[in-house]
Design an enzyme around this catalytic site. Sequence first.
Site, PDB file in Angstrom:
ATOM      1  CE  LYS A 191     -48.462 -72.394  12.302  1.00 54.02           C
ATOM      2  NZ  LYS A 191     -48.987 -71.354  13.102  1.00 54.02           N
ATOM      3  CG  HIS A 234     -52.189 -69.690  11.805  1.00 48.71           C
ATOM      4  ND1 HIS A 234     -52.217 -70.927  11.189  1.00 48.71           N
ATOM      5  CD2 HIS A 234     -52.288 -69.945  13.132  1.00 48.71           C
ATOM      6  CE1 HIS A 234     -52.356 -71.874  12.100  1.00 48.71           C
ATOM      7  NE2 HIS A 234     -52.398 -71.318  13.290  1.00 48.71           N
ATOM      8  CG  ASP A 249     -28.038 -64.765   4.707  1.00 49.28           C
ATOM      9  OD1 ASP A 249     -28.258 -63.795   5.463  1.00 49.28           O
ATOM     10  OD2 ASP A 249     -27.108 -65.561   4.880  1.00 49.28           O
TER      11      ASP A 249
END
Lengths: 212, 212
Positions: free
Chosen positions: A148, A146, A153
Amino acid sequence: MRAVGAALAAAAVSAVLLAVAAWRRARPVREVLFFPSRPCCIEALLAEAAEPGAPVRPCPCPLPSGDTALSRLVRRLLSARRSLDLCVFAFSCPQLARTVQVLHHRGVRVRLVTDAQYMGMHGSQIGRLRHAGIQVRHDQHSGYMHHKFAIVDRRMLITGSLNWTTQAIQSNRENVLVVEDAEYVKAFQDEFERIWEEYNPANYKFFPKGSK
Amino acid sequence: MRAVGAALAAAAVSAVLLAVAAWRRARPVREVLFFPSRPCCIEALLAEAAEPGAPVRPCPCPLPSGDTALSRLVRRLLSARRSLDLCVFAFSCPQLARTVQVLHHRGVRVRLVTDAQYMGMHGSQIGRLRHAGIQVRHDQHSGYMHHKFAIVDRRMLITGSLNWTTQAIQSNRENVLVVEDAEYVKAFQDEFERIWEEYNPANYKFFPKGSK
């Protein structure tokens, strides 16, 4: 004497401006984006990122190309030069899929972790990204992957409540934090590497039909 | 002479320990919690928070009460002394509902914003919290109120991907950042106040049946 004074003053002003510019460059990025975002066109951003310096042809679409939460998110992602590590539950926004593809084509190493249940849903961009040659791994358990978040870099963390769907971007109340802070980035990078290894297809378990 | 030397050394050690303790107290909280969390009992934490200093009776439940991502999250929430502003899409975890109730009973001003669609689902704790006298507001539009953040005493931000559900806590891969940073806290506090005002029931619109 006057000319020398003016030259000295000009040199001092230049030095101050250069110092301010250097300080701005060195200052870690700290940003909070709130959604919903106004719909916007990101073609100019993508074209510039795909071919820096090339003349940008105006996009014929009717959307404005101004400063929005979405365009800011895209700019942060497009700042990647070496790697983009993505851990996104739901990824169905075509604009963000194109952003990731531009980076991939530019030689940025993209790794994408996603959720197995959501991956196959209508509108998911995962198939398109795999087709483009981007490495994708997913979970193999009943709980949701779940997260996000994105790491640019190994330096900049982009994280929040926002799934990468057009519905979330245009209709939901959502937040995204952009954090250039070694301590937070390391914690998320370590989590990414743990998940990337755990979801390695070599570790998948297959259960023959009828087994318990 | 020896005794004086020992006393001086002890005083120096005490001074150093006190300075370290003060520095620790003054250092802003920076924490990242990853889920799933091992199931754990938080009864001792709640009892201590409800009645500080009272003898804690051991809980008869079989769960361990050790250090987990959930117990850390609960501790951060229980540190509230004046206010707790919550903006949570899905709130069905009974343990976190009890945590919020303890704060409410202790006189902390709790304000809760949630999503209208999820609010009425089976297992939602919103009704229980309203029944306890906690102020709740919700959206009235089709997009989701998808935030998952808390602000403790207008000072500490707790935000991430985690919905406040037992499924998310025990089964999902999730993250929560704990940030004691005035700039980030202000951005989220402003967003909370905007939503709180926007979702004021005085602003609800009612559409008679058959109207368009």
